[in-house]
Enzyme design. Structure first.
Site, short mmCIF file in Angstrom:
data_model
loop_
_atom_site.label_atom_id
_atom_site.label_comp_id
_atom_site.label_asym_id
_atom_site.label_seq_id
_atom_site.Cartn_x
_atom_site.Cartn_y
_atom_site.Cartn_z
N ASP A 136 39.51 37.92 38.90
CA ASP A 136 40.32 37.01 39.70
C ASP A 136 41.40 37.79 40.43
O ASP A 136 41.80 38.89 40.00
CB ASP A 136 41.00 35.97 38.81
N LYS A 137 41.90 37.21 41.51
CA LYS A 137 42.95 37.85 42.31
C LYS A 137 44.11 38.33 41.46
O LYS A 137 44.61 39.44 41.62
CB LYS A 137 43.44 36.87 43.38
#
Length: 294
Positions: A136-137
């Site tokens: 994820d970011k």
């Protein structure tokens, strides 16, 4: 950019056709074999172009050439990369938080893919960006990137067979008493394209965790995933009443960190070409550890 692999035919493949050698030794997919057949240098034996139906003999030198071109529509961007490991086939990067893996709306030039494409370009290499595992970011830590389609497929198989291992570290809210396992199915929340929930009609999801250290308000955990569902760690620890610090989407309070306190801290795989066991580690980012060093 071309990747050339050579193999001396042993007695066990004496008289076998080339398709058999490609599939059994190299474990090359049918689709990649089709690509190799498209050009003269794709499959050669003793320096001569060969068809996949041709027979190999003991002592022959089989050479395959895997071709690659640059990823289109990914803008090369000069982003510093923390490269933990690199060889002809694999790049492993310690990805910081606040960096998406791929370009997306609003993140056209600040993803890991943009930085990797710039890195390739600076070395005069034309390659496609191929992430083996994704984060994820706002999750930091180790990400493996394959430098060609063959390696990408082989490492993908290792993930499916659970041979490529990943371990994570996170800081959760509260005092976790003991090591354990969360076995709870996960599905997308109704009306959302992002949020996940534990629900009986979800896909099976299993997270094993070990207590590393307790800090009263927080607990540092190490985890290994038996399955790989979207937001699995975040959803599971929220489900058992210990959401990740900083993960306000799933109930964790920010309290000095603006993202979920989660890091992919270890990657272990068998190199598809050399057969060597590669084990890499990285520590959590400073913003995570600052939570428990106050």
């Amino acid at each position: 950019m071309d990747r050339v692999l050579e193999y001396e035919i042993p007695s066990e493949y004496d008289g076998a056709n080339i398709t058999t050698v490609l599939k059994q030794h190299f474990k090359i997919s049918t689709n990649l074999i089709k690509d190799l057949k498209k050009y003269k240098e794709g499959i050669q034996v003793n320096g001569e172009h060969k068809r996949v139906v041709d027979l190999a003999a003991k002592g022959d030198i089989l050479k395959i050439t895997i071709r690659d071109t640059a990823s289109e529509n990914i803008v090369p961007t000069d982003i510093p990369l923390d490269i933990v490991y690199e060889d002809e086939d694999v790049l492993v990067i310690n990805k910081p938080s606040n960096m998406p893996t791929h370009p997306s709306m609003g993140n056209y030039e600040n993803s890991l893919a943009n930085g990797v494409m710039y890195y390739y370009k600076s070395k005069g290499e034309e390659r496609v960006f191929r992430a083996v595992n994704r984060l994820d970011k706002d999750t930091s830590g180790l990400m493996a990137v394959a430098k060609n389609s063959y390696i990408h497929a082989r490492l993908g198989e290792e993930i499916q067979k659970k041979e490529l291992k990943r371990k994570y570290m996170c800081i959760v809210c509260g005092d976790v008493e003991r090591d354990g396992t969360v076995d709870a199915p996960i599905r997308r929340a109704d009306g959302s394209v992002i949020n996940r929930i534990v629900a009986p009609d979800g896909q099976r999801a299993v997270t094993h965790y070990r207590v590393v250290k307790r800090y009263g308000e927080y607990t540092l955990l190490e985890m290994e995933l038996e399955t790989g569902r979207t937001h699995q760690i975040r959803v599971h620890f929220s489900h058992i009443g210990h959401p990740l610090a900083g993960d306000d989407m799933y109930g964790g309070h920010l309290n000095g960190i603006g993202r979920q306190a989660l890091c992919c801290s270890k990657v272990l795989f068998v190199h598809p070409v050399t057969g060597h066991r590669i084990e890499l580690t990285c520590p959590p980012q400073d913003d995570m550890m600052a939570l428990v060093q106050l």
